[in-house]
Scaffold this motif. Structure first.
Motif, short mmCIF file in Angstrom:
data_model
loop_
_atom_site.label_atom_id
_atom_site.label_comp_id
_atom_site.label_asym_id
_atom_site.label_seq_id
_atom_site.Cartn_x
_atom_site.Cartn_y
_atom_site.Cartn_z
N ASP B 172 -2.63 -6.52 10.29
CA ASP B 172 -3.25 -7.59 9.83
C ASP B 172 -3.87 -7.01 8.45
O ASP B 172 -4.56 -6.05 8.48
CB ASP B 172 -4.42 -8.21 10.77
N ASP B 173 -3.37 -7.73 7.36
CA ASP B 173 -4.13 -7.23 6.15
C ASP B 173 -5.44 -7.06 6.01
O ASP B 173 -6.15 -6.27 5.25
CB ASP B 173 -3.76 -8.05 5.00
N ILE B 174 -6.31 -7.93 6.50
CA ILE B 174 -7.89 -7.85 6.28
C ILE B 174 -8.23 -6.61 6.96
O ILE B 174 -9.09 -6.02 6.39
CB ILE B 174 -8.51 -9.05 6.95
N SER B 175 -7.80 -6.37 8.03
CA SER B 175 -8.44 -4.86 8.82
C SER B 175 -7.97 -4.07 7.85
O SER B 175 -8.83 -2.87 7.81
CB SER B 175 -7.98 -4.97 10.24
#
Ligand code: SF4
Lengths: 485, 201
Positions: B172-175
């Motif tokens: 996941d990009d956000i993490s």
């Protein structure tokens, strides 16, 4: 995008703005960019807020985020509840999300409500040298200020809400240089349609386009926004124009423009935002402004356009196989026969509005043409200001009266018939001349047929009933007060 | 996001260029506030025609879309990627995509493979000649294979290492970005005072 190490090559405008926003750069990873301004609307945000909620994340910078309602909103009876329950639910979801996460929202009925790309600039939030993103492809509009502005998807909306950054793949740079004087009556819309017809809907792919040259420098901010808006229709990542005195004058005094010492500091910085003399673009296109004329589309993508004086092209005239097939499909869908002069194509509806041509200058241009004339029998003309504020200003200037006196419908602000998510739609088989940016199959309503045009061509078309330019009016109705061409 | 390593499945040949996102999922579907349930909206207008390739009985259950150039042009709607996934597509093959569409797809684990147009043409021929023919999209080795004999396709494709790694791991990009908290905070601290804000905090 970066010059090889050890060389000190000049940088383009886009590269300068990019470099000023790099939060982190690491070998083998996309640059992580800081985002100065995040614009939000009801359609591409619900799943993003839902994602935040699921992960227990807040909006990192509510002070760099702003929301408005535009895609679904009705343009009539805006004080009544929205009739379509699904649209209403989406708007209400935005309201709930903004309240819960602390995001500033301009709702229907508010003076600052309107198409997201009209709202950012009119508030003075869109500034040179900023990074602007929105879950909407026409975010490229904001590039008119020398901002690096990208349309993003919903996953990225969530990413920006959570981190105020985006990992971004490098881009290539393209210069579209337009030199000379635009002939009288030829507008920014004609220019950008001609550019797209020349480079193709995929021609800008991977590029940030910088529009430059003497013809661009002479354009107003509104006209520059029209051009940058449609960069995406050439497939480009973004479009930009270097900020100059016109830009500063537009911004000065706006609600969110810097003031006092901040203004001076800002202007000093903004003046550095020009492509260096020794910078190299990856690709260059040169256009002669003087050779342009009113331009309209005949097909189902914005690259399928031609001068109004031309005829519907013969698909057989396209050398490229896939272009020929695309043209055949387009003519079939559009119900057009090769060889028909475009001026003989009759329309049912004329739409003036959208983030391409829904600003005050666009309404003025259409009003000037239609003033004292009548919309042709059997033609419906819809005028939808890009924002509530543009609508109020138009009323102040009496433009609404000009339109209604001509028999056009004056509506409330929103995206409206640009994409037909609200009740403003074409019926199957209906044909429109539209100042919006997309002529895709079904874009303005299932089975609807769209011709993209400038506001002046839209107004003239409404009067004549077939695709027309103001010059045709001057020729045909000598009894009406003479209008310039 | 679901990890993508390799996928083998039957294909849908979509012999159209410039398939824009309004065709992939029309605007009226965009009123939904979830990420799923878009399968019936996929190519909605074209599916009214019983002869449309997606409606053909032999194409049911196919999971690789082989499309013409400039696939996914137009709007930024991520719903286009969701609709393709909801319908059951795992990978799309085309010679050229619109940037935003491609970015959206890759963020959702829908692998968008770029292959030269002549290779796309060969894949069309293979799957049109034999609808049961399978295409393998192997992200580990960055190769697409299909068919056998003279006409067989065995082609490498390009995808940058970083994107490939994220897809293989299902990250996941956000993490990933939030791991750079120190850098983000440092950038915020040096951001000039004249930059605009939408509201006071
Ligand atoms: S006016 Fe049209 S193009 Fe602009 S944001 Fe609205 S729907 Fe999109």
């Amino acid at each position: 995008m970066l010059p090889p190490e050890g060389t000190a090559m000049g940088r383009t405008l886009a590269e300068k703005v990019w470099d000023d926003h790099v939060v982190r750069r690491a070998e083998g990873e996309p640059d992580l960019l800081f985002i100065d301004l995040h614009l939000i609307h009801e359609v591409t945000s619900p799943q993003a807020f839902e994602g935040l909620r699921a992960a227990g994340r807040p909006v990192r910078r509510t002070d760099l985020t702003i929301a408005t309602e535009d895609h679904n909103t009705p343009t009539l009876d805006i004080d009544k509840p929205i009739a379509d329950p699904v649209s209403r639910n989406q708007i209400e979801t935005l309201r709930k999300n903004c309240a819960e996460f602390g995001v500033r929202l301009h709702s229907l009925g508010d003076r600052e409500q309107g198409v997201v790309h009209v709202v950012g600039p009119q508030l003075g939030l869109t500034q040179p040298g900023t990074t602007v993103v929105c879950g909407d492809s026409h975010t490229s509009t904001h590039g008119a200020f020398g901002a690096l502005a990208f349309g993003i998807g919903t996953s990225q909306v969530e990413h920006v809400l959570a981190t105020q950054t985006l990992p971004m793949a490098p881009f290539r740079t393209m210069a579209v240089t337009v030199e000379g004087e635009l002939p009288e009556g030829v507008t920014a819309k004609d220019l950008i349609l001609a550019v797209i017809a020349q480079i193709g809907t995929g021609g800008g792919q991977g590029y940030v386009i910088e529009y430059r040259g003497s013809a661009i420098e002479k354009l107003s901010m509104e006209a520059r926004m029209t051009i940058c808006n449609m960069s995406i229709e050439a497939g480009a990542r973004a479009g930009m124009i270097a900020p100059d005195a016109t830009t500063f004058a537009y911004l000065e005094g706006r609600d969110h423009a810097p003031q006092g010492e901040d203004w001076d500091a800002a202007v000093a910085y903004w003046k550095t935002l020009r492509t260096d003399e020794d910078a190299a673009f990856d690709h260059e296109v040169v256009i002669d402004a003087a050779a342009l004329s009113p331009f309209v589309t005949w097909g189902t993508n914005p690259g399928q356009g031609a001068p109004l004086s031309a005829a519907v092209p013969d698909p057989a005239s396209f050398a490229d196989d896939s272009e020929r097939q695309a043209a055949e499909k387009a003519l079939d869908y559009m119900g057009l026969t090769a060889g028909t002069p475009l001026r003989e194509v009759a329309v049912d509806t004329v739409f003036v509005g959208s983030c391409t041509n829904g600003r005050i200058e666009d309404l003025r241009a259409a009003a000037e043409v239609i003033k004292g004339r009548k919309v042709a029998d059997g033609v419906r003309m819809l005028v939808v200001p890009g924002s509530a504020r543009v609508g109020l200003q138009a009323v102040d200037e009496g433009l609404d009266q000009v339109f209604t006196a001509a028999g056009a419908e004056w509506r409330h602000a929103g995206c409206s018939m640009c994409l037909g998510m609200n009740p403003d739609q074409l019926a199957p088989g209906e044909r429109s001349a539209s100042t919006s940016n997309r002529n895709f199959e079904g874009r303005q309503g299932k089975g609807g047929r769209t011709h993209l045009v400038s506001p002046r061509v839209a107004a003239a078309t409404a009067v004549v009933g077939t695709l027309a330019s103001p010059a045709d009016l001057a020729r045909s109705d000598s009894t009406a007060p003479t209008t310039e061409v | 996001m679901e990890a993508f390593t390799t996928h083998t499945g039957r294909a849908v040949p979509l012999r159209r260029s410039n398939v824009d996102t309004d065709q992939i999922i029309p605007a009226h579907w965009l009123k939904k506030i979830t990420r799923n349930g878009f399968e019936d909206g996929l190519f909605e207008a074209w599916r009214k025609d019983p002869e449309f390739v997606l409606n053909r009985p032999e194409r049911q259950g196919a999971s690789v879309l082989v499309a013409g150039p400039d696939f996914g042009t137009g709007s930024s709607r991520e719903h286009a990627a969701w609709a393709l996934q909801n319908y059951g597509f795992k990978a799309v093959i085309s010679s050229r995509y619109a940037d935003i569409f491609r970015g959206n797809s890759l963020k959702n684990g829908l692998l968008t493979v770029v292959l030269p147009q002549p290779v796309v043409e060969r894949l069309w021929e293979i799957t049109e000649a034999d609808p049961t023919a399978e295409i393998t999209v192997d992200l580990v080795n960055r190769r697409v294979t299909a068919g056998d004999g003279e006409k067989a396709v065995d082609e490498p494709f390009e995808l940058d290492d970083n994107t490939r790694w994220r897809l293989l791991e299902g990250l996941d990009d956000i993490s990933l970005s939030l791991r750079n908290e120190t850098d983000i905070a440092a950038f915020e601290a040096r951001r000039p005072a004249f930059k605009p804000v939408t509201q006071a905090l």
